[in-house]
Design an enzyme around this catalytic site. Sequence first.
Site, PDB file in Angstrom:
ATOM      1  N   ARG A 173       0.813  -1.216   0.000  1.00  0.00           N
ATOM      2  CA  ARG A 173       0.000   0.000   0.000  1.00  0.00           C
ATOM      3  C   ARG A 173       0.850   1.271   0.000  1.00  0.00           C
ATOM      4  NH1 ARG A 173      -5.203   1.330   0.854  1.00  0.00           N
ATOM      5  NH2 ARG A 173      -5.766  -0.845   1.087  1.00  0.00           N
ATOM      6  N   CYS A 213      -2.502  -4.162   2.286  1.00  0.00           N
ATOM      7  CA  CYS A 213      -2.801  -3.886   3.682  1.00  0.00           C
ATOM      8  C   CYS A 213      -4.089  -4.585   4.073  1.00  0.00           C
ATOM      9  CB  CYS A 213      -2.924  -2.387   3.927  1.00  0.00           C
ATOM     10  SG  CYS A 213      -3.314  -1.983   5.646  1.00  0.00           S
ATOM     11  N   ASP A 231       0.089   0.496  14.776  1.00  0.00           N
ATOM     12  CA  ASP A 231       1.035  -0.552  14.383  1.00  0.00           C
ATOM     13  C   ASP A 231       1.660  -1.279  15.570  1.00  0.00           C
ATOM     14  OD1 ASP A 231       0.540  -0.017  11.764  1.00  0.00           O
ATOM     15  OD2 ASP A 231       2.332   1.204  11.437  1.00  0.00           O
TER      16      ASP A 231
END
Length: 281
Positions: free
Chosen positions: A63, A87, A276
């Site tokens: 991505r 993603c 993340d």
Amino acid sequence: MALSLIINKGFTLSNMPDLADTRLMSRLLIDLGVNVNWNFGKVNFNGFPKSNEASYELVRQMRASILVLGPLLVSKGSARVPLPGGCAIGSRPVDFHLSALEQLGAKIELKNGYIEASAKKLIGCEINFPGISVTGTENIMMAAVLADGQTILRNVAKEPEVEDLAEFLISMGAKITGAGTDEIIIDGVNDLNESIFTIPADRIEAGTYLIATAVTHGDITIKNINSSRMNNILDKLKLSGAEIVSNENSIQLSMSQGSINSVDISTAPFPGFPTDMQAQF
């Protein structure tokens, strides 16, 4: 790495992570005509892109490859980039990127799964992002540095990586203020100079090592890391029972207690807890 599309004088990135994603990005840039040479953590980029069309086979794998859109448009006057993939975290459309480029004067069309953009010259303007986007902020920053006049970006991402990109651009002659806040002001310049930039330590990678150490009741010292960028991660680790000593260049963690405390986490844009890091916790 995407900046290599507009800096044909050449530049070098040091402390480059040798990963599948960086190698994939290299292949994409080489396919566009840029010369990319790896040498023990240093990567040199030079040459002007020969093509304005990014490979579907490469872009669909990652991505982040959408970041070639702005630089390729500025460099070639047009760009044909596939809608990105790679993603699995929900749906994250690139509308913010496209709307901002249109406001800068680009003509955007979506055809057969491709973004087709064209502009003889981008013109600075005021852009209010409807939501916070790290790659959206970065893409438009790279496009706006060579636009005519002043560009003001509002409601932008404040992540440290945005600050790093601004610092790199400034080292090459760009005029940027406000990176790290929710408003970035860019005064366009005619071109960018050759530069060498050292990539800072990755706060997500460092956080992953810290969590791995806590899980195994170990002890670790991570050097050359800016701990102030990781306060939200360190706070949650302390609540889980980890003992942490940090300064501006290193972090030491030990998990001596027998059990690990459970903690509640809500992710948010920086300076909140990073998305993340949720999987690792």
